[in-house]
Every structure is written in C-alpha cells, then in structure tokens.
Design an enzyme around this catalytic site. Structure first.
Site, PDB file in Angstrom:
ATOM      1  N   THR A   1       3.220   2.723 -28.010  1.00 36.67           N
ATOM      2  CA  THR A   1       4.228   3.624 -28.549  1.00 36.67           C
ATOM      3  C   THR A   1       3.636   4.411 -29.715  1.00 36.67           C
ATOM      4  O   THR A   1       2.699   3.964 -30.369  1.00 36.67           O
ATOM      5  CB  THR A   1       5.482   2.857 -29.013  1.00 36.67           C
ATOM      6  OG1 THR A   1       6.518   3.793 -29.308  1.00 36.67           O
ATOM      7  CG2 THR A   1       5.196   2.025 -30.267  1.00 36.67           C
ATOM      8  N   CYS A   2       4.217   5.592 -29.946  1.00 40.14           N
ATOM      9  CA  CYS A   2       3.728   6.437 -31.037  1.00 40.14           C
ATOM     10  C   CYS A   2       4.868   7.161 -31.732  1.00 40.14           C
ATOM     11  O   CYS A   2       4.647   7.976 -32.606  1.00 40.14           O
ATOM     12  CB  CYS A   2       2.737   7.467 -30.509  1.00 40.14           C
ATOM     13  SG  CYS A   2       3.478   8.637 -29.359  1.00 40.14           S
ATOM     14  N   GLY A   3       6.086   6.894 -31.354  1.00 38.64           N
ATOM     15  CA  GLY A   3       7.238   7.613 -31.891  1.00 38.64           C
ATOM     16  C   GLY A   3       8.026   8.181 -30.744  1.00 38.64           C
ATOM     17  O   GLY A   3       8.983   7.592 -30.257  1.00 38.64           O
TER      18      GLY A   3
ATOM     19  N   HIS B   1      -0.187   6.342 -36.988  1.00 41.53           N
ATOM     20  CA  HIS B   1       0.801   6.992 -37.837  1.00 41.53           C
ATOM     21  C   HIS B   1       2.095   6.197 -37.936  1.00 41.53           C
ATOM     22  O   HIS B   1       2.980   6.560 -38.691  1.00 41.53           O
ATOM     23  CB  HIS B   1       1.092   8.407 -37.326  1.00 41.53           C
ATOM     24  CG  HIS B   1       1.459   8.471 -35.870  1.00 41.53           C
ATOM     25  ND1 HIS B   1       0.599   8.073 -34.881  1.00 41.53           N
ATOM     26  CD2 HIS B   1       2.580   8.882 -35.236  1.00 41.53           C
ATOM     27  CE1 HIS B   1       1.173   8.236 -33.706  1.00 41.53           C
ATOM     28  NE2 HIS B   1       2.375   8.726 -33.897  1.00 41.53           N
TER      29      HIS B   1
END
Length: 544
Positions: free
Chosen positions: A7-9, A57
């Site tokens: 996942t990354c957002g 991030h």
C-alpha cells in the site's frame, strides 16, 4: 505460495511496485501472489496475506499500521527508499524472502517471532549535502522526532482515519462522475450521442449521502465496535437526510440534489462524526448481562435502540424547527474557505503539502482538509455557473493537478526529463525508471529514489515550485486567459495537457501547462546540475 500486500495511500505508486515484483517473481519461477491496494482497503485484505509492505512516504503511519496488522499476525515493513525509487522488484522480493523464508500457510516473520516489527528509519539522501551543517541536522531531527510522531498520532485517530478512508472509498464514484463530462463534450459536437449526465447525478451527485453512511461505519470499524457498524452507518444516512430539510410535496418528500452531492459535504462530515461519537459512547452499554441466553443478533439490535432513537430524536427536533444546519456550518467555515480561495490560500495549501512531502510525509495526511476545500470550491463554481454568474474559485483539484502538480506534488516532471539525459549513470537510470509514472502524475518513485526527500539540494526547487507555480496559475485564470473549471473532473492520473483541457474545456490551458513546465524546469535546472555534478564525481571515484 507467498502472499504479499502493498500500500502507498491511494495504491498508485505501490501498483507500479507490485507489477515489478510480479515480473521478477515470474522471471525466477517463484509462486507469489502480490497485490497493491489503497490504505482504506487494507482491512479487507490483511487477513489473506503474509506480509504488508508500505511505501516510504507512509512511514509516519508505521505505528498505526503495525498495530492494525498485528490483529492478523501480519509483519509490516517500510519499503527501502532506494528500492521504491528504482521500482526494483527483484530486490524487494529478496527482502520478503528474508522475512518469509518458507512457503505454506501464513506465518509470523522469522525474526522477531512476535508481531512487533523492527521500525526502519527513513534514510536521509545519500549525498554530501544532507548533513552539511548543524541547521540541516536540527531540521531533520525535528521532523523525525517531533513532527512525524505527532502526525502519526493525528492520522492514527479513529475519526481522522475514518474520514480519510471514507473519502478514498468514494473516489471511484467521483471519477465515474468526472469522466461523464468527457461524454458531455462529445455530445456538444454530436447531438445524437446519448445524454449520460444522469450517471453523474447518481455517482458524484450522491457524494455526501455516501459519506454520511461510510464515516460512522469506518469509525466503528476503527474502534472495533463491530456490533454497531451497520446501525451507525444507517443512522448516519437517516440523520443526514433529515438535516437536508426535505420539503413535503403532493408525491411525498423532495430532497435538494445540491445537498446530497458535494454541496452537503460539511454537513455529512458533521453528521457522521456526531453519529459515530454517540454510538461510541454507547459501545459498552447493553440491556443484557454478558451471560445472557438471548441470541447475539437480538442483543445487538436491542442495544442499538437507544443511540438510534436519540439521534433521530435530535434530528427530528432540528427538522421540526427548520433549523438549517447547512447554513450554520457554511457561515461558520466561510472565512476559512474565503482565505483558501485567495492567492495566499492557494500558496499556503500548495506549500504545506509540498513541504510535508519533501520531508517524507505523504500528502494523504492532510488530504481531508485539502479535499474539503477543493470539493466546496468546485461545488460553488458549479452553482455560480448554473446561475449564470462567472465562477471564481481556483483552489480546486481541477487546477492543482493539471497546472501546479506537474508530474506529481512539487512539479517534478521536468526534473525527471533532465535526468533522462543526465551525465550521471544513476540519475539517467532513475529518469528511465520514473518517467512513465511521472507522466501520470505519480512521483513517489522519483521523490524517494533520486532522492528529493531529505535532500536539501533538491528540496529547495521543489518548495520554490510550490510557491511560484500557484502565482502564475492564479494570474492566468484571473486575467481570463484560461476558463475557470465549472465541472467536477477529478481524474488526476491523466497526463499533463490532456487533463487541463478536459478540466477547463479550454484549449488555451495548454499554454498555461507549457509555461508552468518551462518555469518549473528553470527552477530545477541549476539545482539539478549541481546535484548531477556531485553524482558524476562520486561515480568517477567508484563511490556509487
């Protein structure tokens, strides 16, 4: 088979990473199931996977995600910045193999044996500039030790997370509604083409109704109050609809379409938070003892009677007295929205998001606030256009993504183009690896792979772009050179140029896109050349 979840957002850049991992696994003949999802979807998938990999991030959310994943005995790992930046699927597979050495059923990581995960520090840029002076060290330390932990606490709050997740889940409906405007353009030139505007009415046009359902549901889910999830969600819808103050007509009741759409977002947020808070307060309440012989379903719906009744009673009082919550909330937040739609507001929003991103904090951390401004702005523009008045709001997604976020937050597309012809072998490779995501405004790989994050030499132009480009964009719209958007068009993965034309319905927007690209290139160029020189020297010395 090993099962890996990423996942990354929003699931965009991690989608590229997952693709590279699948290619590497296929090349090696390994059996892997690899999937990338948005953060809001994690709870639906974690039970079926063996490890969760998160983009660098999202490191500020590591504690919250680790705690959530522990319920499924799922180890969590922050993907190394170099691996993420270069989309090195093979290297990431090797790291997964170290944690999940064997095949078979889901298992805990080899070491440590508990679900507690070793937390990786976000690395500073591997350049000589990163720690050149004490001031730089002070800033980096403050970000790591003060800002990141505080951001983690804020975004880990059950209510804040619920707002983020709810908005993410509604995104497909917003995108569908946005794409319908393309068919509207076609119909203007070919009248025989069918009118599909009704799709927008029942997708983007029901935004606030969806939000009133999802927000209480996600809060209950975040606080593990499972018995009230659906009761809270349905109560949210019922309360919200009553607060729209429907009008009695001969055929029944008439609801305002504007209030059901983006125009009712603030009231939907207010309703969802209040409903969730009431049900949370009654989480431990029950008419029955723990050892009751009554079926669980009967216990659940009986216990839900009190919060449901109290909420609907309160909404009934407001409805009967015709107290307009919409007007009250709009008046309350009017000063904030007025400032946000000014030139200083445009710059502040751009600057805050970019500075956070430059320090490795995802823009999704402030997404609920920024998106609230954007949604209210485009809604007001739509209303002004329908009334025959000129639209005025510019703090919109339809302005930021086509003209300010050129290649992603910080306008990094020109930097990537420069890297494609760099004298540095590493930078040229980075350019080749990140050009495709950048064209579609996905720049996590370039931000963490070059890197820009925690690299003062490239953070400076990134931040300068976040100030200069909003000013140029504001001037172009204010002098009437480009038409201000009056339709929701929130498909930010479209390439630069095309997105601007479709969002504004104005071919002249191409000029603004070209000007901003040129300006961003001029800002990045001297810093890129200085960074390139350092990299070339390091390569000559064999340090890279």
């Amino acid at each position: 088979m090993k099962k890996v979840l990423l996942t990354c957002g929003a699931g965009a850049s991690s989608g590229f990473m997952a693709q590279k991992m699948r290619q590497a696994a296929k090349k090696k003949g390994l059996e892997y199931e690899i999937k990338a999802v948005s953060e809001s979807e994690l709870n639906d998938y974690m039970a079926n996977y063996q490890i969760l990999l998160i983009g660098p991030h999202l490191k500020y959310k590591l504690d919250a995600l680790t705690e959530e994943a522990a319920k499924y005995n799922l180890p969590v790992k922050v993907i190394d910045e170099d691996i993420y930046g270069t989309l090195n699927g093979e290297a990431l597979l090797e790291q997964v193999d170290e944690i999940l050495p064997g095949y078979g059923e889901k298992q805990a990581p080899a070491a440590p044996t508990s679900t507690k995960v070793e937390k990786q520090e976000v690395k500073a840029a591997p350049t000589e500039q990163t720690n050149t002076n004490e001031h730089s060290n002070f800033v980096m330390d403050w970000v790591q030790n003060k800002l990141v932990p505080n951001m983690n606490r804020v975004t880990g709050n059950g209510f804040v997370k619920a707002i983020q997740d709810s908005m993410m889940l509604i995104l497909p409906f917003i995108m569908v509604g946005s794409l319908i405007s393309i068919f509207g353009i076609i119909r203007e030139n070919f009248p025989a083409f069918p009118d599909l505007a009704v799709i927008n009415t029942f997708s983007f046009g029901l935004f606030s109704l969806f939000l009133s359902f999802l927000l209480p549901y996600k809060v209950m889910e975040n606080y593990e109050i499972t018995k009230y999830k659906f009761y809270a969600a349905l109560s949210g819808v019922a309360t919200f609809l009553m607060l729209t103050l429907p009008v009695n007509v001969d055929e029944g009741m008439a609801f305002s379409a504007d209030k059901l759409g983006a125009g009712g977002m603030l009231v939907a947020l207010f309703t969802g938070i209040v409903v969730a808070a009431v049900f949370k307060a009654f989480a431990k309440f029950s008419f029955f003892k723990k050892d009751t012989s009554m079926p669980d379903i009967v216990v659940s719906w009986t216990d839900a009677l009190v919060p449901v009744f109290l909420l609907l009673l309160g909404a009934t009082i407001l409805y009967s007295t015709q107290i307009d919550i919409y007007t009250l909330i709009s008046d309350l937040f009017a000063p904030v929205f007025n400032i946000a739609q000014s030139l200083p507001g445009l710059i502040i929003c751009s600057l805050v998001v970019t500075v956070m991103y430059a320090f490795g904090i995802s823009s999704w951390a402030v997404f609920p606030v920024i998106w609230a401004i954007w949604m209210q702005g485009i809604t007001d523009n739509i209303s002004l256009a329908e009334a025959g008045t000129a639209a005025t709001n510019l703090n919109l997604m339809e302005v930021f993504h086509p003209f300010i976020y050129l290649g992603g937050t910080g306008a990094t597309l020109m930097l990537v183009i420069f890297m494609l012809r760099s004298k540095s072998k590493r930078l040229k490779l980075m350019g080749r690896l990140t050009i495709v995501p950048s064209i579609f405004n996905i720049n996590e790989p370039v931000v963490f792979g070059t890197p820009i994050a925690f690299n003062p030499l490239l953070m400076i132009p990134m931040i300068l772009c976040s100030i200069v480009l909003p000013i140029i964009t504001y001037v172009f719209f204010q002098i009437g050179f480009v038409q201000i958007p009056t339709e929701a068009f929130q498909v930010w993965y479209l390439p630069i140029g095309l997105y601007g034309v479709l969002a504004t319905h104005d071919i002249r927007s191409l000029v603004l896109s070209i000007v901003n690209l040129a300006v961003s290139g001029a800002i990045y160029w001297p810093f890129f050349r200085a960074y390139e020189k350092i990299e070339v020297e390091k390569e000559a010395k064999g340090e890279v």
